[in-house]
Write a protein that holds these residues in place. Structure first.
Motif, mmCIF file in Angstrom:
data_model
loop_
_atom_site.group_PDB
_atom_site.id
_atom_site.type_symbol
_atom_site.label_atom_id
_atom_site.label_comp_id
_atom_site.label_asym_id
_atom_site.label_seq_id
_atom_site.Cartn_x
_atom_site.Cartn_y
_atom_site.Cartn_z
ATOM 1 N N LEU A 28 61.237 68.453 37.788
ATOM 2 C CA LEU A 28 60.450 69.681 37.863
ATOM 3 C C LEU A 28 61.035 70.649 38.887
ATOM 4 C CD1 LEU A 28 56.912 68.072 37.617
ATOM 5 C CD2 LEU A 28 58.032 69.467 35.869
ATOM 6 N N ASP A 29 61.542 70.112 39.984
ATOM 7 C CA ASP A 29 62.216 70.964 40.975
ATOM 8 C C ASP A 29 63.389 71.699 40.330
ATOM 9 O OD1 ASP A 29 60.497 70.219 42.991
ATOM 10 O OD2 ASP A 29 61.867 68.743 43.883
ATOM 11 N N ALA A 30 64.121 70.979 39.483
ATOM 12 C CA ALA A 30 65.319 71.552 38.864
ATOM 13 C C ALA A 30 64.982 72.643 37.850
ATOM 14 C CB ALA A 30 66.141 70.449 38.195
ATOM 15 N N ILE A 31 63.838 72.522 37.160
ATOM 16 C CA ILE A 31 63.496 73.513 36.138
ATOM 17 C C ILE A 31 62.519 74.573 36.660
ATOM 18 C CG2 ILE A 31 63.897 71.855 34.284
ATOM 19 C CD1 ILE A 31 60.884 71.656 33.887
ATOM 20 N N ASN A 32 62.230 74.543 37.965
ATOM 21 C CA ASN A 32 61.340 75.549 38.534
ATOM 22 C C ASN A 32 61.923 76.953 38.331
ATOM 23 O OD1 ASN A 32 59.005 76.356 39.830
ATOM 24 N ND2 ASN A 32 59.845 76.110 41.893
ATOM 25 N N MET A 151 68.762 70.367 26.527
ATOM 26 C CA MET A 151 67.838 70.163 25.414
ATOM 27 C C MET A 151 67.668 68.669 25.177
ATOM 28 S SD MET A 151 68.330 71.343 21.419
ATOM 29 C CE MET A 151 67.616 70.385 20.072
ATOM 30 N N VAL A 152 66.436 68.261 24.820
ATOM 31 C CA VAL A 152 66.185 66.884 24.402
ATOM 32 C C VAL A 152 65.661 66.906 22.976
ATOM 33 C CG1 VAL A 152 64.837 64.782 24.761
ATOM 34 C CG2 VAL A 152 65.708 66.043 26.725
ATOM 35 N N TYR A 153 66.308 66.139 22.108
ATOM 36 C CA TYR A 153 65.820 65.952 20.740
ATOM 37 C C TYR A 153 65.023 64.656 20.692
ATOM 38 C CZ TYR A 153 65.625 64.751 15.825
ATOM 39 O OH TYR A 153 65.169 64.383 14.590
ATOM 40 N N LEU A 154 63.788 64.740 20.219
ATOM 41 C CA LEU A 154 62.932 63.558 20.140
ATOM 42 C C LEU A 154 63.168 62.846 18.814
ATOM 43 C CD1 LEU A 154 59.597 64.942 21.653
ATOM 44 C CD2 LEU A 154 61.613 64.018 22.812
ATOM 45 N N SER A 155 63.920 61.766 18.876
ATOM 46 C CA SER A 155 64.215 60.962 17.704
ATOM 47 C C SER A 155 63.274 59.764 17.664
ATOM 48 C CB SER A 155 65.686 60.524 17.728
ATOM 49 O OG SER A 155 66.041 59.904 16.509
ATOM 50 N N VAL A 209 72.800 68.854 24.627
ATOM 51 C CA VAL A 209 71.660 68.228 23.969
ATOM 52 C C VAL A 209 71.735 66.715 24.119
ATOM 53 C CG1 VAL A 209 72.885 68.311 21.740
ATOM 54 C CG2 VAL A 209 70.402 67.963 21.789
ATOM 55 N N LYS A 210 70.604 66.125 24.439
ATOM 56 C CA LYS A 210 70.483 64.679 24.607
ATOM 57 C C LYS A 210 69.420 64.170 23.640
ATOM 58 C CE LYS A 210 71.598 66.916 28.542
ATOM 59 N NZ LYS A 210 71.131 66.746 29.909
ATOM 60 N N ILE A 211 69.414 62.876 23.371
ATOM 61 C CA ILE A 211 68.534 62.299 22.342
ATOM 62 C C ILE A 211 67.648 61.225 22.953
ATOM 63 C CG2 ILE A 211 68.473 60.999 20.182
ATOM 64 C CD1 ILE A 211 71.416 62.251 19.766
ATOM 65 N N ALA A 212 66.343 61.328 22.700
ATOM 66 C CA ALA A 212 65.393 60.306 23.138
ATOM 67 C C ALA A 212 64.916 59.546 21.902
ATOM 68 C CB ALA A 212 64.210 60.943 23.852
ATOM 69 N N ARG A 213 65.295 58.275 21.791
ATOM 70 C CA ARG A 213 64.823 57.441 20.677
ATOM 71 C C ARG A 213 63.517 56.771 21.100
ATOM 72 N NH1 ARG A 213 70.578 54.616 18.988
ATOM 73 N NH2 ARG A 213 71.477 56.466 17.971
ATOM 74 N N LEU A 214 62.421 57.382 20.672
ATOM 75 C CA LEU A 214 61.108 56.946 21.128
ATOM 76 C C LEU A 214 60.593 55.752 20.342
ATOM 77 C CD1 LEU A 214 59.514 60.484 21.400
ATOM 78 C CD2 LEU A 214 59.991 58.976 23.334
ATOM 79 N N ILE A 268 65.690 62.534 31.005
ATOM 80 C CA ILE A 268 66.788 62.759 30.061
ATOM 81 C C ILE A 268 67.186 64.234 30.064
ATOM 82 C CG2 ILE A 268 67.459 62.700 27.621
ATOM 83 C CD1 ILE A 268 65.529 60.294 27.314
ATOM 84 N N LEU A 269 66.194 65.118 30.113
ATOM 85 C CA LEU A 269 66.454 66.556 30.106
ATOM 86 C C LEU A 269 67.369 66.962 31.253
ATOM 87 C CD1 LEU A 269 65.558 69.261 28.675
ATOM 88 C CD2 LEU A 269 63.836 69.463 30.481
#
Length: 365
Positions: A28-32, A151-155, A209-214, A268-269
């Protein structure tokens, strides 16, 4: 900017949002002072990302602008309620299957817009494939246009398909068999192709872009009328009716409580490697569907409910996947500093406790 507005969050959800913020401080600090676009924003994951950013803004004095991309304004107003009054939370109306026009600058994207109902995969396989692939392509094009930072893609864990062997542990490099001529595979194959698109955009256009395999994700904040297995189980306990299994219940469930999942997505983001996939799943324990159902019957004896197996003759029309027996290895996500704090019993207890709040149940019925 950080005025608190009245919300209808139940006490369990408020505890969960606090937990997410505490565990995601560095991210959150990084995306403030940045803008985050969330697609599929009225779904469970998307809505909790938006709510977590709102909570961080008002309780930790962050200045993060969240744009919730939605198709249905009325649903968005129902899901987000008064937090849409906050100047840092806004909605954009649009369908990811079509070219998007986002006037505001975008620094980060969390892309979770896609079908989630198993029956839909069978009744609308063409639309399932098209929405996953075309939607992801449009979001990646937007990422190029906006020159995003991450970017995170929710897979989904469904990309693994069917794996030979019982309790085989799968890392992100492993893949099983998917029958490409089975219409139920529209979701799994669509997700695989979308992941390939992400990796391709990362390579050719340097999209970070990174991928989260949920794994199967659930918890406070979920729709009370959810048709997913954990939703059906929790609702059965609350409403005191028998748990009806429409399959043999052999499948081993890889799962993740919502706070663990959202914290992992933020990690991941900010710390994930471009073009890389990460399993987001609890590794504390693994149970079959039937064992989990029986655990609830035993844990809540006052409900006097029982487990009933009633496999329909036309089982395939319901969209049920074939039994799977694998376990997801989460070593890669743990290297990003992620923890998985909630075992299956705690996760179900918190979901049930959240839904037992009268206002919450009324909202979803």
């Amino acid at each position: 900017m950080n005025d608190i507005v009245k919300t209808n969050f139940d006490p369990i959800l408020l505890e969960d949002l606090e937990d997410i913020i505490n565990r995601s401080t560095s991210a959150l600090d990084a995306i403030n002072h940045s803008t985050v676009l969330v697609t599929g924003a009225t779904g469970l994951i998307g809505s909790l990302v938006i709510k977590a950013i709102y909570y961080a803004n008002i309780h930790r004095n962050y200045d993060i602008h969240a744009i919730a991309l939605v198709r249905d304004t009325e649903k968005a107003e129902r899901v987000f309620d008064n937090i849409l009054r906050h100047p840092n939370i806004s909605i954009a109306i649009g369908d990811v299957c079509h070219k998007l026009k986002i006037e505001h600058g975008v620094d980060y994207i969390i892309h979770g817009a896609n079908p989630t109902a198993s029956k839909y995969f069978v009744t609308h396989p063409v639309e399932t494939i098209q929405s996953i692939i075309n939607g992801t392509d449009n979001i990646l094009k937007l990422a190029v246009e906006k020159q995003i930072k991450s970017m995170v893609y929710l897979s989904s864990m469904e990309v693994y398909g069917q794996v030979a062997g019982y309790k085989q542990v799968l890392s992100e490099k492993d893949l099983g068999h998917i029958d490409i001529l089975d219409t139920r595979s529209s979701y799994s194959e669509g997700k695989r192709m979308a992941e390939c698109l992400c990796a391709s955009y990362a390579s050719e256009y340097q999209v970070p872009v990174k991928i989260a395999r949920l794994a199967l994700t659930f918890g406070a904040g979920a729709d009370y009328n959810s048709t997913r297995v954990f939703g059906q189980f929790a609702r059965a306990v609350i409403e005191k009716h028998d748990i009806v299994l429409c399959s043999t219940g052999e499948t081993l469930l890889n799962y993740c409580y919502t706070t663990d999942a959202i914290s992992a997505i933020f990690a991941i983001l900010l710390r994930g490697q471009s073009g890389t996939a990460y399993n987001v799943s609890n590794d504390k324990e693994i149970h079959s569907v039937r064992d989990i159902a029986q655990m609830l019957v035993t844990k809540y004896p006052d409900t006097k409910i029982k487990v009933i197996v009633d496999v329909p003759h036309d089982e395939k029309l319901y969209g049920y996947n074939k039994p799977s027996y694998h376990l997801l290895n989460n070593h890669a996500i743990k290297t990003l500093g992620c923890l998985f704090n909630f075992d299956i019993e705690m996760a179900l207890d918190r979901t049930i406790a959240s839904w037992k709040c009268v206002d919450n149940i009324f909202e979803y019925r």
